[in-house]
Every structure is written in structure tokens, then in C-alpha cells.
Design a protein around this motif. Structure first.
Motif, PDB file in Angstrom:
ATOM      1  N   GLN A 111       0.811  -1.214   0.000  1.00  0.00           N
ATOM      2  CA  GLN A 111       0.000   0.000   0.000  1.00  0.00           C
ATOM      3  C   GLN A 111       0.848   1.268   0.000  1.00  0.00           C
ATOM      4  OE1 GLN A 111      -2.702  -0.370   3.340  1.00  0.00           O
ATOM      5  NE2 GLN A 111      -4.193  -1.434   2.097  1.00  0.00           N
ATOM      6  N   GLU A 112       0.242   2.325  -0.491  1.00  0.00           N
ATOM      7  CA  GLU A 112       0.880   3.633  -0.508  1.00  0.00           C
ATOM      8  C   GLU A 112       1.308   4.023   0.908  1.00  0.00           C
ATOM      9  OE1 GLU A 112      -0.418   8.150  -1.719  1.00  0.00           O
ATOM     10  OE2 GLU A 112      -1.285   6.475  -2.834  1.00  0.00           O
ATOM     11  N   ARG A 169       2.679   0.145  -4.622  1.00  0.00           N
ATOM     12  CA  ARG A 169       2.109   1.497  -4.617  1.00  0.00           C
ATOM     13  C   ARG A 169       2.824   2.337  -3.562  1.00  0.00           C
ATOM     14  NH1 ARG A 169      -2.378  -1.950  -5.281  1.00  0.00           N
ATOM     15  NH2 ARG A 169      -3.223  -1.756  -7.380  1.00  0.00           N
ATOM     16  N   GLY A 170       3.566   1.647  -2.690  1.00  0.00           N
ATOM     17  CA  GLY A 170       4.379   2.304  -1.671  1.00  0.00           C
ATOM     18  C   GLY A 170       5.840   2.202  -2.063  1.00  0.00           C
ATOM     19  N   THR A 171       6.639   1.503  -1.244  1.00  0.00           N
ATOM     20  CA  THR A 171       8.077   1.376  -1.495  1.00  0.00           C
ATOM     21  C   THR A 171       8.487  -0.087  -1.399  1.00  0.00           C
ATOM     22  OG1 THR A 171       8.465   3.559  -0.531  1.00  0.00           O
ATOM     23  CG2 THR A 171      10.367   2.104  -0.703  1.00  0.00           C
TER      24      THR A 171
END
Length: 195
Positions: free
Chosen positions: A149-150, A173-175
């Protein structure tokens, strides 16, 4: 053995031949050590896991998990969890050694042989907190999207192996931090690669 929102310590025991899970832990504080959990395979699905843990503070260490449908299933119902799976032997389980859905367990020193899948199967639940995949058993993503997730970070330690099957993927969507080394590369490969 069913422990629900309670505390349990099981050491030097044998738990076998249940019609469902050998051990079911729901939002509990539990330690299982030096225990054999086996032959819990009445159902040919996750309803016959050697150990089913839903959230909670869980340590499973130095035990043998054998001849179940699934070795250990670690899932979340949305509550807090801290799960440590260390020094165990998974052998002869019909499906995967470990099934993970939405939890963020720590793995160390585990061994798997002669299971349907000698790996940790990552289900489609999202990475909802910063999480590290440790270099222990291989990880498998089967025909699902494993989303990061972001604002969250998924870190893969040097030496991690991620096997993909069908449409299996990591959707970032995150890292994503996958920093292997020359001697311990991180490997993304097919489920069919046994090298």
C-alpha cells in the motif's frame, strides 16, 4: 486445542489427529515450543492446518509440523498481531508449509521438505504496515496480486527468494526495498524453478 482471546503455553507435547486444526489460536498470547503437531488433515483445505493463528502474540519455535493439510496458517481479522515462526521443521504437509494472509510474521531458521509446497504462500491481503521478508523459506505468490500500500515499505532481506505462479505479482504502490548482495542476491523467479 482451541485458544480464543486467552493465553497458552504448550511445550514438549504431541497434538495430532484432529478433525480440524491441531491448534487454533484466535487473538491470543501463545507460545508453542518443542511440540509435534501432525496428521490434522480431515479436510483438504485450510480447515485442517496443523496450527491456525488469527492475530495475537504468537511464537511457534523448535517444533515439528508434519502430515497436515497446511502446516501453519497465519491470518488476520484486522486486530494487532506479532507472530514469530522460528526453528521449525515442516514435513509431509499436503499443501504449503506456511500460508500467510494479511499478517506480517517473522521467520528464522525454519526448514521444509516433502510438503506440497516447501515455502511460505503469500495470499492477496495487502502489506498494511512496513514489513520485512526474511531470508528463510522461499515465498510464493500464486495467481494473485500481493499489494504494497501507498506509504508502506516492503523490504526483502539479502537471500530472499520470491517465486511467482500464473498472474502472481507484487504490486508496489508504496516502497519496495530489495537490496541483495553479491553473495546473497534476491531472486524473483518462477514457481517451477527449483535451483
Amino acid at each position: 486445542l482451541h485458544v480464543d482471546n486467552a493465553s497458552a503455553t504448550v511445550k514438549n507435547s504431541v497434538i495430532e489427529f484432529s478433525k480440524q486444526h491441531g491448534v487454533y489460536l484466535a487473538q491470543s498470547d501463545a507460545v508453542i515450543e518443542h511440540t509435534t503437531i501432525g496428521s490434522n488433515r480431515f479436510h483438504q483445505n485450510m480447515d485442517s492446518a496443523g496450527i491456525m493463528a488469527v492475530d495475537g502474540q504468537i511464537t511457534i519455535a523448535n517444533s515439528t509440523i508434519s502430515d497436515n493439510t497446511v502446516g501453519i496458517a497465519l491470518v488476520t481479522a484486522g486486530s494487532a498481531h506479532d507472530m514469530r515462526i522460528e526453528g521449525n521443521l515442516f514435513t509431509g504437509n499436503v499443501q504449503e508449509a506456511v500460508h500467510v494472509n494479511g499478517t506480517h510474521p517473522v521467520f528464522a531458521g525454519n526448514r521444509a521438505r516433502e510438503n506440497g509446497l516447501n515455502a511460505v504462500l503469500l495470499d492477496s491481503a495487502a502489506v498494511t504496515q512496513d514489513h520485512v521478508l526474511s531470508a528463510n523459506l522461499p515465498y510464493v505468490i500464486r495467481t494473485v496480486e500481493y499489494p504494497v500500500q501507498e506509504g508502506k515499505t516492503l523490504t526483502l532481506e539479502p537471500g530472499v527468494i520470491v517465486k511467482l505462479e500464473g498472474d502472481g505479482s507484487i504490486m508496489v504502490r508504496g516502497t519496495l526495498r530489495a537490496l541483495g548482495t553479491h553473495t546473497l542476491p534476491i531472486v524473483f523467479t518462477s514457481i517451477h524453478d527449483d535451483t
